[in-house]
Design an enzyme around this catalytic site. Structure first.
Site, PDB file in Angstrom:
ATOM      1  N   THR A 118      -0.381   4.285   5.200  1.00  7.12           N
ATOM      2  CA  THR A 118      -1.705   3.666   5.283  1.00  7.12           C
ATOM      3  C   THR A 118      -1.851   2.724   6.475  1.00  7.12           C
ATOM      4  O   THR A 118      -2.951   2.219   6.711  1.00  7.12           O
ATOM      5  CB  THR A 118      -2.020   2.902   3.988  1.00  7.12           C
ATOM      6  OG1 THR A 118      -0.941   2.007   3.685  1.00  7.12           O
ATOM      7  CG2 THR A 118      -2.188   3.863   2.827  1.00  7.12           C
ATOM      8  N   HIS A 125      -5.068  36.212 -10.797  1.00  2.00           N
ATOM      9  CA  HIS A 125      -4.633  34.863 -11.189  1.00  2.00           C
ATOM     10  C   HIS A 125      -5.529  33.808 -10.531  1.00  2.00           C
ATOM     11  O   HIS A 125      -6.060  32.916 -11.213  1.00  2.00           O
ATOM     12  CB  HIS A 125      -3.173  34.657 -10.763  1.00  2.00           C
ATOM     13  CG  HIS A 125      -2.591  33.340 -11.177  1.00  2.00           C
ATOM     14  ND1 HIS A 125      -1.679  33.222 -12.195  1.00  2.00           N
ATOM     15  CD2 HIS A 125      -2.787  32.081 -10.701  1.00  2.00           C
ATOM     16  CE1 HIS A 125      -1.343  31.945 -12.338  1.00  2.00           C
ATOM     17  NE2 HIS A 125      -2.002  31.234 -11.435  1.00  2.00           N
ATOM     18  N   GLU A 126      -5.713  33.934  -9.213  1.00  2.00           N
ATOM     19  CA  GLU A 126      -6.565  32.967  -8.512  1.00  2.00           C
ATOM     20  C   GLU A 126      -8.021  33.126  -8.920  1.00  2.00           C
ATOM     21  O   GLU A 126      -8.755  32.133  -9.020  1.00  2.00           O
ATOM     22  CB  GLU A 126      -6.413  33.126  -6.994  1.00  2.00           C
ATOM     23  CG  GLU A 126      -5.007  32.994  -6.464  1.00  2.00           C
ATOM     24  CD  GLU A 126      -4.311  31.735  -6.928  1.00  2.00           C
ATOM     25  OE1 GLU A 126      -4.992  30.722  -7.170  1.00  2.00           O
ATOM     26  OE2 GLU A 126      -3.081  31.762  -7.082  1.00  2.00           O
ATOM     27  N   HIS A 137      -8.597  31.120 -12.076  1.00  2.78           N
ATOM     28  CA  HIS A 137      -8.802  29.692 -11.802  1.00  2.78           C
ATOM     29  C   HIS A 137     -10.233  29.430 -11.318  1.00  2.78           C
ATOM     30  O   HIS A 137     -10.902  28.494 -11.772  1.00  2.78           O
ATOM     31  CB  HIS A 137      -7.823  29.215 -10.718  1.00  2.78           C
ATOM     32  CG  HIS A 137      -6.404  29.068 -11.186  1.00  2.78           C
ATOM     33  ND1 HIS A 137      -6.052  28.319 -12.278  1.00  2.78           N
ATOM     34  CD2 HIS A 137      -5.238  29.564 -10.677  1.00  2.78           C
ATOM     35  CE1 HIS A 137      -4.729  28.351 -12.435  1.00  2.78           C
ATOM     36  NE2 HIS A 137      -4.217  29.110 -11.476  1.00  2.78           N
ATOM     37  N   LYS A 148       0.535   0.002   7.387  1.00  2.00           N
ATOM     38  CA  LYS A 148       1.058  -1.365   7.222  1.00  2.00           C
ATOM     39  C   LYS A 148       1.829  -1.806   8.467  1.00  2.00           C
ATOM     40  O   LYS A 148       1.628  -2.910   8.979  1.00  2.00           O
ATOM     41  CB  LYS A 148       1.948  -1.419   5.973  1.00  2.00           C
ATOM     42  CG  LYS A 148       1.223  -1.086   4.679  1.00  2.00           C
ATOM     43  CD  LYS A 148       2.126  -1.207   3.475  1.00  2.00           C
ATOM     44  CE  LYS A 148       3.220  -0.152   3.443  1.00  2.00           C
ATOM     45  NZ  LYS A 148       2.691   1.225   3.351  1.00  2.00           N
ATOM     46  N   THR A 149       2.718  -0.957   8.945  1.00  2.00           N
ATOM     47  CA  THR A 149       3.493  -1.309  10.135  1.00  2.00           C
ATOM     48  C   THR A 149       2.599  -1.374  11.369  1.00  2.00           C
ATOM     49  O   THR A 149       2.793  -2.226  12.244  1.00  2.00           O
ATOM     50  CB  THR A 149       4.622  -0.279  10.346  1.00  2.00           C
ATOM     51  OG1 THR A 149       5.421  -0.199   9.157  1.00  2.00           O
ATOM     52  CG2 THR A 149       5.512  -0.673  11.511  1.00  2.00           C
ATOM     53  N   GLY A 182       0.817  -1.201   0.000  1.00  2.00           N
ATOM     54  CA  GLY A 182       0.000   0.000   0.000  1.00  2.00           C
ATOM     55  C   GLY A 182       0.848   1.245   0.000  1.00  2.00           C
ATOM     56  O   GLY A 182       2.063   1.191   0.218  1.00  2.00           O
ATOM     57  N   PRO A 183       0.233   2.403  -0.244  1.00  2.00           N
ATOM     58  CA  PRO A 183       0.974   3.668  -0.254  1.00  2.00           C
ATOM     59  C   PRO A 183       1.566   3.972   1.121  1.00  2.00           C
ATOM     60  O   PRO A 183       1.163   3.370   2.126  1.00  2.00           O
ATOM     61  CB  PRO A 183      -0.103   4.705  -0.638  1.00  2.00           C
ATOM     62  CG  PRO A 183      -1.242   3.915  -1.186  1.00  2.00           C
ATOM     63  CD  PRO A 183      -1.192   2.579  -0.530  1.00  2.00           C
TER      64      PRO A 183
END
EC number: 3.4.24.-
Length: 626
Positions: free
Chosen positions: A195, A413-414, A417, A197-198, A191-192
């Protein structure tokens, strides 16, 4: 280094040195050494009153009570006869050597041995013995007050179920064996990063009730040849003595990478270690009762022989959590955090798409730290919102001095967007827009999806291209082409990367067709990359560049069309951003309808900016899409 041991050795050296100095001084002070011929002259002259002979050493005492030391020949009858003739008192003594003399003679040897023993003890402390490089560094975990169980793991129910079965097998093997089932030999957690795992492996250790060995993949390979394979053997020897047991290898890609991927000749220590690991996991000699659990976020680089059934029977995917998983994870981390009444966990979970378990843990911790910094007794929703900003975008840089011209450029600019995002189909809703510098960005527009997304449509991608180009087009329309800034550099790069993926990976080009091009662009092995050739011709490469340019140009033209039609909205939003600095999606919608935002001055000063998934521009503005 152990200070106590060092002090002991320093004291020993000082004592031996003192003994040597004292013995030398005592010898110097007690007698004067003369030659044998001088002694004969003194005897003939009647100056010697008495003498004591011990072997070759003669201690002669003169008439004025001075003691003279002489090294004489063995059994020197001539000396004795001359002394007797002069009426000197002669005594003979057996030639014994004092303990002090022996100690002085052995002092150099003792010093060398002492230094050697000291160095050996230091090596033993750091490497389990002078020759302990080949010993395993696996640590045996025991139950303690920080014990982790499956109750502490949330949001990864499928992974918990897979590993719960392993734990149940260890606790009650007869339940499975009566139907012919065999204990799994290994489970690979994939997994990424972040997430859990450990954390899941630690929960297995807490639940299993059997010995649990843990080691990192990087602990196997050392500076000496053969150490890695030796440590693998030693690790499994320890495990056999404690079977049934579990071995957990974190970041196994450090030792389990694909073999034959390097350049040049010579011995590859990592491959030798991997070969030994493969043999121990499923070789000629079976290791019954040993379960191997490993974790990696790079399964694509692992050797195929390591992944086959019989070694890792199961690959347990641990993905980023969905909205329900995020809610559970947040609740787990909030157990010890006093919360205000306005904290809504469901809202936090919906507002953090793409967050991993580690991100959510950091979010809760940052919120608690912010509340403590403000001397609050409880953590409020505002603290969580501000913590999201810090986790995703970095801390605010309100101390950064921006002149009015730069602020105006950033605001438009913003605004570009945001206006494009409000007028293209299938775009994610605009959540916040800000011109407050954060991290490397001078401003951002954040879009937040209404739910978790696992795929994208073609129209969503073209809309995103237009949104990315909105900031640059707004600068061009308002300030003129000659005044366009470099602030859109990362917007352009992100748009180019998206368009290239659309053409080469996702088949969105009629000219190139549904063919994958450049499949070795992400090749992780240098040796493989050198050995392989590019699988596209020069003509195809030119077509790819042409199609990428066409898609980016489409986004640019679409943004120009929208902003030209909505020029009044652009001016309205740009002026509002200059005045308020931060606007929510609802406030932007109200402003475009002519309704000013309703908030107190305090709220305006501490306005909260929602996080985004992809900050695009580190320059004069950034567009963030989710």
């Amino acid at each position: 280094m152990n200070f106590r041991n060092l002090a002991i050795w320093l004291v020993i050296v000082a004592v031996l040195g003192g003994v040597f100095v004292v013995s030398q001084n005592s010898r110097t002070k007690s007698s004067s050494e003369i030659s044998y011929s001088q002694l004969l002259k003194d005897v003939d002259a009647g100056k010697i009153k008495s003498a004591e002979i011990a072997g070759q050493t003669v201690l002669a005492k003169t008439a004025d009570n001075k003691t003279l030391t002489v090294n004489a020949p063995m059994n020197s009858e001539e000396l004795v006869n001359r002394m007797v003739a002069k009426n000197a008192d002669v005594k003979f003594k057996s030639g014994s050597i004092s303990f002090l003399a022996i100690l002085v003679q052995l002092l150099p040897i003792l010093l060398v041995v002492g230094v050697w023993l000291f160095l050996m003890r230091q090596m033993q402390g750091g490497a389990k013995g002078a020759m302990g490089f080949g010993k395993s560094k696996a640590r045996l975990l025991t139950e303690n007050k920080n014990r982790i169980t499956f109750e502490d793991v949330a949001g990864v129910d499928e992974a918990k179920e897979e590993l719960q079965e392993v734990v149940d097998f260890l606790k009650d093997p007869a339940k499975f064996q009566r139907l012919g089932g065999k204990i799994p030999k290994g489970a690979l957690l994939v997994g990424p990063p972040g997430t859990g795992k450990t954390l899941i492996a630690r929960a297995v250790a807490g639940e299993a009730g059997v010995p649990f060995f843990t080691i990192s993949g990087s602990d196997f390979v050392e500076m000496f040849v053969g150490v890695g394979a030796s440590r693998v053997r030693d690790m499994f020897e320890q495990a056999k003595k404690n079977a049934p047991c579990i071995i957990f290898i974190d970041e196994i890609d450090a030792v389990g990478r694909h073999r034959g991927a390097g350049l040049g000749g010579g011995n590859d220590e990592r491959e030798q270690t991997l070969n030994q690991l493969l043999v121990e996991m499923d070789g000629f000699e079976a290791n019954e009762g040993i379960i191997l659990i490993a974790a990696t976020n790079r399964p694509d680089v692992l050797d195929p022989a390591l992944l086959r059934p019989g070694r890792f029977d199961r690959q347990v995917v641990v993905p980023n959590p969905d909205v329900a998983g995020r809610e559970k994870i947040i609740r787990v981390h909030m157990k010890n955090v006093p919360l205000a009444a306005d904290v809504d966990v469901k809202t936090l979970a919906r507002g953090t798409p793409g967050f991993s378990g580690a991100d959510l843990a950091n979010l809760v911790n940052e919120a608690a730290l912010m509340a403590a910094r403000k001397n609050r007794r409880m953590v409020t929703m505002q603290d969580f919102e501000q913590a999201k900003d810090k986790v995703m975008m970095g801390a605010e840089r309100r101390s950064m001095a921006m002149n009015e011209e730069e602020k105006k450029l950033t605001a438009y600019h913003e605004g570009g967007h945001a206006i494009v995002a409000l007028n293209v189909p299938l775009a994610d809703p605009v959540h916040k827009a800000t011109i407050v510098p954060r991290g490397r960005a001078l401003g951002m527009v954040m879009q937040l999806p209404e739910g978790d997304r696992y795929s994208m449509k073609y129209q969503q991608m073209t809309s995103r291209l237009a949104i990315m180009m909105g900031g640059r087009v707004a600068e061009e329309i308002i300030f003129g082409k000659e005044n366009i800034t470099s602030g859109a550099s990362s917007d352009i790069k992100a748009a180019t990367d998206l368009a290239r993926n659309m053409v080469t990976r996702w088949g969105y080009s009629d000219i190139l067709g549904t063919v994958a091009y450049g499949d070795n662009q992400d090749e992780v092995f240098l040796g493989h990359s050198v050995a392989r050739t590019q699988n596209v011709s020069e003509e195809t490469a030119r077509l790819i560049d042409s199609e990428v340019k066409r898609l980016v140009q489409y986004g640019l033209d679409e943004a120009r069309r929208i902003l030209t039609d909505k020029i009044d909205d652009l001016h309205t939003l740009g002026k509002a951003l200059l005045e308020y600095e931060t606007l929510s999606g609802e406030e932007i919608a109200d402003i475009l309808k002519g309704i000013p935002p309703k908030r107190e001055e305090e709220e305006a000063a501490t306005a909260v900016i929602a996080p985004s998934l992809v900050p695009l521009s580190p320059g004069a503005g950034a567009s963030v899409t989710a």
